[in-house]
Design a protein around this motif. Structure first.
Motif, PDB file in Angstrom:
ATOM      1  N   CYS B  65       0.835  -1.200   0.000  1.00  0.00           N
ATOM      2  CA  CYS B  65       0.000   0.000   0.000  1.00  0.00           C
ATOM      3  C   CYS B  65       0.867   1.247   0.000  1.00  0.00           C
ATOM      4  O   CYS B  65       1.983   1.243   0.505  1.00  0.00           O
ATOM      5  CB  CYS B  65      -0.943   0.008   1.199  1.00  0.00           C
ATOM      6  SG  CYS B  65      -0.139   0.266   2.786  1.00  0.00           S
ATOM      7  N   ARG B  66       0.331   2.295  -0.598  1.00  0.00           N
ATOM      8  CA  ARG B  66       0.934   3.619  -0.481  1.00  0.00           C
ATOM      9  C   ARG B  66       0.290   4.265   0.741  1.00  0.00           C
ATOM     10  O   ARG B  66      -0.931   4.127   0.941  1.00  0.00           O
ATOM     11  CB  ARG B  66       0.606   4.479  -1.696  1.00  0.00           C
ATOM     12  CG  ARG B  66       1.219   4.035  -2.990  1.00  0.00           C
ATOM     13  CD  ARG B  66       1.011   5.180  -3.996  1.00  0.00           C
ATOM     14  NE  ARG B  66       1.423   4.849  -5.332  1.00  0.00           N
ATOM     15  CZ  ARG B  66       0.596   4.807  -6.392  1.00  0.00           C
ATOM     16  NH1 ARG B  66      -0.693   5.053  -6.227  1.00  0.00           N
ATOM     17  NH2 ARG B  66       1.057   4.551  -7.583  1.00  0.00           N
ATOM     18  N   TYR B  67       1.082   4.954   1.538  1.00  0.00           N
ATOM     19  CA  TYR B  67       0.503   5.581   2.723  1.00  0.00           C
ATOM     20  C   TYR B  67       1.312   6.791   3.165  1.00  0.00           C
ATOM     21  O   TYR B  67       2.428   7.035   2.677  1.00  0.00           O
ATOM     22  CB  TYR B  67       0.413   4.568   3.866  1.00  0.00           C
ATOM     23  CG  TYR B  67       1.755   4.206   4.474  1.00  0.00           C
ATOM     24  CD1 TYR B  67       2.535   3.195   3.942  1.00  0.00           C
ATOM     25  CD2 TYR B  67       2.246   4.900   5.583  1.00  0.00           C
ATOM     26  CE1 TYR B  67       3.770   2.870   4.494  1.00  0.00           C
ATOM     27  CE2 TYR B  67       3.477   4.586   6.138  1.00  0.00           C
ATOM     28  CZ  TYR B  67       4.237   3.569   5.591  1.00  0.00           C
ATOM     29  OH  TYR B  67       5.455   3.267   6.127  1.00  0.00           O
ATOM     30  N   LYS B  68       0.726   7.526   4.099  1.00  0.00           N
ATOM     31  CA  LYS B  68       1.411   8.663   4.695  1.00  0.00           C
ATOM     32  C   LYS B  68       1.010   8.708   6.163  1.00  0.00           C
ATOM     33  O   LYS B  68      -0.151   8.462   6.497  1.00  0.00           O
ATOM     34  CB  LYS B  68       0.983   9.946   3.978  1.00  0.00           C
ATOM     35  CG  LYS B  68       1.669  11.201   4.503  1.00  0.00           C
ATOM     36  CD  LYS B  68       1.343  12.413   3.644  1.00  0.00           C
ATOM     37  CE  LYS B  68       2.345  12.531   2.526  1.00  0.00           C
ATOM     38  NZ  LYS B  68       2.589  13.840   1.987  1.00  0.00           N
ATOM     39  N   SER B  79      -3.726   3.793  -1.420  1.00  0.00           N
ATOM     40  CA  SER B  79      -4.057   2.819  -2.468  1.00  0.00           C
ATOM     41  C   SER B  79      -3.495   1.458  -2.089  1.00  0.00           C
ATOM     42  O   SER B  79      -2.530   1.383  -1.336  1.00  0.00           O
ATOM     43  CB  SER B  79      -3.464   3.256  -3.810  1.00  0.00           C
ATOM     44  OG  SER B  79      -2.073   3.524  -3.679  1.00  0.00           O
ATOM     45  N   PHE B  80      -4.119   0.428  -2.619  1.00  0.00           N
ATOM     46  CA  PHE B  80      -3.629  -0.938  -2.425  1.00  0.00           C
ATOM     47  C   PHE B  80      -2.995  -1.408  -3.728  1.00  0.00           C
ATOM     48  O   PHE B  80      -3.483  -1.084  -4.814  1.00  0.00           O
ATOM     49  CB  PHE B  80      -4.781  -1.869  -2.037  1.00  0.00           C
ATOM     50  CG  PHE B  80      -5.299  -1.610  -0.643  1.00  0.00           C
ATOM     51  CD1 PHE B  80      -4.469  -1.771   0.458  1.00  0.00           C
ATOM     52  CD2 PHE B  80      -6.604  -1.187  -0.436  1.00  0.00           C
ATOM     53  CE1 PHE B  80      -4.941  -1.527   1.756  1.00  0.00           C
ATOM     54  CE2 PHE B  80      -7.087  -0.946   0.846  1.00  0.00           C
ATOM     55  CZ  PHE B  80      -6.247  -1.108   1.938  1.00  0.00           C
ATOM     56  N   HIS B  81      -1.930  -2.190  -3.607  1.00  0.00           N
ATOM     57  CA  HIS B  81      -1.232  -2.659  -4.809  1.00  0.00           C
ATOM     58  C   HIS B  81      -1.061  -4.162  -4.822  1.00  0.00           C
ATOM     59  O   HIS B  81      -0.749  -4.770  -3.807  1.00  0.00           O
ATOM     60  CB  HIS B  81       0.097  -1.921  -4.967  1.00  0.00           C
ATOM     61  CG  HIS B  81      -0.151  -0.478  -5.214  1.00  0.00           C
ATOM     62  ND1 HIS B  81      -0.555  -0.013  -6.435  1.00  0.00           N
ATOM     63  CD2 HIS B  81      -0.180   0.568  -4.364  1.00  0.00           C
ATOM     64  CE1 HIS B  81      -0.787   1.287  -6.333  1.00  0.00           C
ATOM     65  NE2 HIS B  81      -0.575   1.661  -5.082  1.00  0.00           N
ATOM     66  N   THR B  82      -1.290  -4.709  -6.022  1.00  0.00           N
ATOM     67  CA  THR B  82      -1.356  -6.151  -6.200  1.00  0.00           C
ATOM     68  C   THR B  82      -0.291  -6.561  -7.223  1.00  0.00           C
ATOM     69  O   THR B  82       0.301  -5.685  -7.876  1.00  0.00           O
ATOM     70  CB  THR B  82      -2.774  -6.496  -6.686  1.00  0.00           C
ATOM     71  OG1 THR B  82      -3.072  -5.688  -7.831  1.00  0.00           O
ATOM     72  CG2 THR B  82      -3.818  -6.219  -5.615  1.00  0.00           C
ATOM     73  N   PRO B  83      -0.018  -7.859  -7.374  1.00  0.00           N
ATOM     74  CA  PRO B  83       1.045  -8.291  -8.281  1.00  0.00           C
ATOM     75  C   PRO B  83       0.933  -7.692  -9.695  1.00  0.00           C
ATOM     76  O   PRO B  83      -0.152  -7.659 -10.282  1.00  0.00           O
ATOM     77  CB  PRO B  83       0.882  -9.814  -8.284  1.00  0.00           C
ATOM     78  CG  PRO B  83       0.400 -10.106  -6.898  1.00  0.00           C
ATOM     79  CD  PRO B  83      -0.566  -8.986  -6.593  1.00  0.00           C
ATOM     80  N   ASP B 138      -4.261   5.020 -12.606  1.00  0.00           N
ATOM     81  CA  ASP B 138      -3.908   5.217 -11.194  1.00  0.00           C
ATOM     82  C   ASP B 138      -4.577   6.509 -10.692  1.00  0.00           C
ATOM     83  O   ASP B 138      -5.188   6.542  -9.620  1.00  0.00           O
ATOM     84  CB  ASP B 138      -2.380   5.325 -11.131  1.00  0.00           C
ATOM     85  CG  ASP B 138      -1.815   5.193  -9.728  1.00  0.00           C
ATOM     86  OD1 ASP B 138      -2.339   4.370  -8.963  1.00  0.00           O
ATOM     87  OD2 ASP B 138      -0.840   5.900  -9.419  1.00  0.00           O
ATOM     88  N   ALA B 139      -4.506   7.553 -11.500  1.00  0.00           N
ATOM     89  CA  ALA B 139      -5.120   8.832 -11.128  1.00  0.00           C
ATOM     90  C   ALA B 139      -6.647   8.712 -11.094  1.00  0.00           C
ATOM     91  O   ALA B 139      -7.307   9.291 -10.224  1.00  0.00           O
ATOM     92  CB  ALA B 139      -4.700   9.930 -12.107  1.00  0.00           C
ATOM     93  N   ALA B 140      -7.204   7.936 -12.016  1.00  0.00           N
ATOM     94  CA  ALA B 140      -8.665   7.743 -12.043  1.00  0.00           C
ATOM     95  C   ALA B 140      -9.113   7.029 -10.767  1.00  0.00           C
ATOM     96  O   ALA B 140     -10.159   7.350 -10.190  1.00  0.00           O
ATOM     97  CB  ALA B 140      -9.067   6.931 -13.272  1.00  0.00           C
ATOM     98  N   ILE B 141      -8.293   6.067 -10.320  1.00  0.00           N
ATOM     99  CA  ILE B 141      -8.620   5.338  -9.081  1.00  0.00           C
ATOM    100  C   ILE B 141      -8.579   6.306  -7.894  1.00  0.00           C
ATOM    101  O   ILE B 141      -9.446   6.275  -7.032  1.00  0.00           O
ATOM    102  CB  ILE B 141      -7.663   4.128  -8.888  1.00  0.00           C
ATOM    103  CG1 ILE B 141      -7.918   3.085  -9.983  1.00  0.00           C
ATOM    104  CG2 ILE B 141      -7.840   3.507  -7.493  1.00  0.00           C
ATOM    105  CD1 ILE B 141      -6.958   1.913  -9.998  1.00  0.00           C
ATOM    106  N   PHE B 142      -7.612   7.220  -7.896  1.00  0.00           N
ATOM    107  CA  PHE B 142      -7.554   8.227  -6.820  1.00  0.00           C
ATOM    108  C   PHE B 142      -8.805   9.103  -6.817  1.00  0.00           C
ATOM    109  O   PHE B 142      -9.336   9.426  -5.763  1.00  0.00           O
ATOM    110  CB  PHE B 142      -6.307   9.111  -6.957  1.00  0.00           C
ATOM    111  CG  PHE B 142      -5.080   8.488  -6.348  1.00  0.00           C
ATOM    112  CD1 PHE B 142      -5.070   8.126  -5.006  1.00  0.00           C
ATOM    113  CD2 PHE B 142      -3.951   8.258  -7.098  1.00  0.00           C
ATOM    114  CE1 PHE B 142      -3.953   7.540  -4.436  1.00  0.00           C
ATOM    115  CE2 PHE B 142      -2.829   7.665  -6.534  1.00  0.00           C
ATOM    116  CZ  PHE B 142      -2.824   7.313  -5.210  1.00  0.00           C
ATOM    117  N   ARG B 143      -9.268   9.493  -8.010  1.00  0.00           N
ATOM    118  CA  ARG B 143     -10.488  10.333  -8.068  1.00  0.00           C
ATOM    119  C   ARG B 143     -11.657   9.584  -7.451  1.00  0.00           C
ATOM    120  O   ARG B 143     -12.445  10.141  -6.693  1.00  0.00           O
ATOM    121  CB  ARG B 143     -10.809  10.719  -9.521  1.00  0.00           C
ATOM    122  CG  ARG B 143      -9.915  11.801 -10.074  1.00  0.00           C
ATOM    123  CD  ARG B 143     -10.461  12.348 -11.395  1.00  0.00           C
ATOM    124  NE  ARG B 143     -10.367  11.404 -12.491  1.00  0.00           N
ATOM    125  CZ  ARG B 143      -9.280  11.194 -13.234  1.00  0.00           C
ATOM    126  NH1 ARG B 143      -8.165  11.868 -12.991  1.00  0.00           N
ATOM    127  NH2 ARG B 143      -9.281  10.320 -14.218  1.00  0.00           N
TER     128      ARG B 143
END
Lengths: 76, 247
Positions: B65-68, B79-83, B138-143
């Motif tokens: 995952c990306r996090y802060k 976001s979550f990230h998969t293979p 990736d940006a669309a998923i963020f929106r």
């Protein structure tokens, strides 16, 4: 970490928590109950403006850890 | 280098083919792309906020995952990230990391030096285009996540995340019928949806009680009623821009 249970009562209907959540300590459990109560109120606000929400927190032994109550009323 | 004879199971090929077609040459080029493979434990940082990475990381197995972490100590998962994902592809063009990337479970990741990625894109410009397409998705998923966290109620919000993960994992062949691995704790789910762990827990119980999903302790989610789950989540998969795989 100890497990805490959060029984929720919404407008007189109680839903017991059968799973519980592992949290650091009783203080964290009470803080989480406050946040959850506020979040539930926010979710419910546009369905019905008046709400009575109670979350009773108990530990694994069934001892009461704390109760959070929130009442929303419109005075017109 | 990735073990030979794995063209069909190479995670990057599966991922890229879920969003655009690849030629045989492009597939072959991906298989021979050199990378250093490392096994990482659960909850291990891959790169941290403010780092200046010199390589990109491909998730081969596992979940990341990306996090802060905000100054007060609260964490937001972005976001979550998969293979097949390269979550730090942006580091090719943005030198300083503005967030952290970490594993959620034991994972296998491949590190590819920036120079190698740049040469690879120059040699295969269409793959460069597909990386661009992936970055736009990736940006669309963020929106969609902004709309989800900002405007949907907990029940719809969590249902939406399940719909998204199911579609994404199915697109790379990591589903088993209507079941998919989701090794994410309730506390991580809370950090991803901006909810308290207690509310996440309660909402998960509601989703199960409505007969929409079933979960196991090992982190496998089974969708019991896909139509109803999508309806509950107001889920429209357009934003994932997935491409139907050629049979």
């Amino acid at each position: 970490m100890p497990r805490f249970f959060f029984d929720t009562t919404l407008n007189n209907v109680t839903e017991p928590d059968r799973e519980g959540v592992e949290l650091h300590d009783a203080k964290t459990a009470r803080q989480e109950a406050v946040r959850a109560t506020a979040e539930m109120a926010k979710d419910l606000a546009h369905r019905s403006p008046e709400q009575d929400i109670t979350i009773q927190v108990r530990d694994e032994a069934g001892e009461r850890v704390g109760t959070v109550r929130l009442t929303l009323r419109i005075d017109a | 280098m990735f073990p030979a004879g794995h063209a069909n199971s190479h995670p990057l090929i599966r991922k890229l083919e879920s969003i655009a077609p690849l030629s045989d040459d492009e597939r072959q080029a991906i298989v021979t792309l050199p990378m250093t493979i490392r096994d990482l434990n659960a909850d291990q940082d891959i790169i941290r906020d403010q780092d200046r990475p010199s390589q990109c990381c491909l998730i081969i197995e596992g979940f990341a995952c990306r996090y802060k972490v905000l100054p007060g100590g609260k964490r937001q998962i972005f976001s979550f990230h998969t293979p097949g994902d390269i979550p730090d592809l942006q580091s090719l063009h943005l030198q300083v990391m503005d967030h952290s990337l970490g594993t959620l479970v034991r994972s296998k990741v491949g590190f590819i030096p920036h120079e190698t990625v740049q040469e690879f894109i120059r040699a295969h410009p269409r793959i460069g285009d597909i990386f661009w397409r992936d970055t736009l998705i990736d940006a669309a998923i963020f929106r969609e996540w902004v709309a989800n966290i900002g405007r949907r109620e907990a029940y719809e919000r969590i249902a939406h995340l399940f719909c998204e993960l199911f579609m994404r994992l199915r697109a790379i062949g990591l589903n088993d019928g209507n079941s998919f691995p989701m090794p994410i704790t309730q506390s991580e789910l809370a950090d991803a949806t901006g909810l308290s762990t207690v509310h996440v827990n309660r909402t998960m119980q509601d989703l199960r009680a409505s007969g929409l999903i079933k979960t196991t302790k090992k982190g496998v989610v089974t969708i019991l009623d896909w139509e109803a789950l999508q309806k509950a989540a107001e889920f429209d998969p357009t934003y994932l821009h997935l491409q139907k795989r050629a049979a």
